[in-house]
Design an enzyme around this catalytic site. Sequence first.
Site, PDB file in Angstrom:
ATOM      1  N   PHE A  62       3.801   6.674 -13.358  1.00 30.40           N
ATOM      2  CA  PHE A  62       2.345   6.677 -13.301  1.00 30.40           C
ATOM      3  C   PHE A  62       1.913   7.416 -12.038  1.00 30.40           C
ATOM      4  O   PHE A  62       2.741   7.868 -11.246  1.00 30.40           O
ATOM      5  CB  PHE A  62       1.790   5.245 -13.305  1.00 30.40           C
TER       6      PHE A  62
ATOM      7  N   ASP B   6       0.886  -1.155   0.000  1.00 29.59           N
ATOM      8  CA  ASP B   6       0.000   0.000   0.000  1.00 29.59           C
ATOM      9  C   ASP B   6       0.918   1.197   0.000  1.00 29.59           C
ATOM     10  O   ASP B   6       1.884   1.261   0.766  1.00 29.59           O
ATOM     11  CB  ASP B   6      -0.929   0.034   1.206  1.00 29.59           C
TER      12      ASP B   6
ATOM     13  N   TYR C 135       1.128  10.011  -9.390  1.00 31.73           N
ATOM     14  CA  TYR C 135       1.539  11.389  -9.115  1.00 31.73           C
ATOM     15  C   TYR C 135       2.966  11.686  -9.556  1.00 31.73           C
ATOM     16  O   TYR C 135       3.487  12.779  -9.276  1.00 31.73           O
ATOM     17  CB  TYR C 135       1.390  11.684  -7.610  1.00 31.73           C
ATOM     18  N   ASP C 136       3.610  10.761 -10.245  1.00 27.92           N
ATOM     19  CA  ASP C 136       5.000  10.953 -10.669  1.00 27.92           C
ATOM     20  C   ASP C 136       5.254  12.278 -11.401  1.00 27.92           C
ATOM     21  O   ASP C 136       6.282  12.917 -11.175  1.00 27.92           O
ATOM     22  CB  ASP C 136       5.460   9.793 -11.555  1.00 27.92           C
TER      23      ASP C 136
END
Length: 208
Positions: free
Chosen positions: A159, A71, A161-162
Site C-alpha cells: 500500500f 509513524d 508508496y510501495d
Amino acid sequence: MDNKLLIASHNSGKVEEFRRMLELDSIELLSLRDLGITFEAVECGKTFQENSEIKAKVYGNLSGLVTLADDSGLSVDSLNGDPGVRSARYGGDGLSDEDRVQLLLKNMREIPSSERNARFIAVLTLFIPNDKKSNNKLISIAGTCDGIIADKPVGSNGFGYDPIFYVPSLGKTTAQISSLEKDSISHRGKALKKMRIEVQKLYNKNND
C-alpha cells in the site's frame, strides 16, 4: 495488566502487518476499529519519533490499554527529505494512495535515475498508561529500508508508496514482493522484529 495490546492505527494495511508480525500467545491484539475509536490524533510533531509518541500517548490514555503506535513515511533525498512526516498527507487531504504516488512522480519527473535515492523510515512507540511500576513508560524503536524511486508504479501488493519504491538488492518494488519477503526487509518489519521482544518482556514481567 490485561493481556491486550492496542495497535493505534486507522490504516488497515498497517494493522494487518502488525497482526501478522506481533501475534503472540496469550496477547490479544486490538485495533482502533475493534474498540470503536474514530478519533484522529493530531500529528503535530516535526519528526517520526514525535508523532509516534503523540499517537501512542493519545490512544493509550483514551483506551487505558498498552498501546503500540507508529509513524512512518518516505524520505526522498532529492526532495530534501519530503514527503517525510507528511507522507500520508502529501498533497493535502482527500488524496488517495494512487494520487500521492502520481504527485510524487510528477515532482520528480526531472530527477535523473542516479539521484532518486530514498528510504522508508518507521518509528514504533510502545506506551504503558496508568502503571505505577512503569511510570507511563515509552519505548521507541526505529527501522529503515533504503531504495530508489522508480519511474512508474509496478506491482499490486502492499500500500502507499510501495509500487514506486524499488529495492535494488531484490530487483523489485515493495509492491512486487510477498508479505513474508516484505516483513524481512521493510522499515516497519525491522522495527517490529525488535519491538516484539520488548512486548514479550513487558507481558512476561507483568504476569510473573
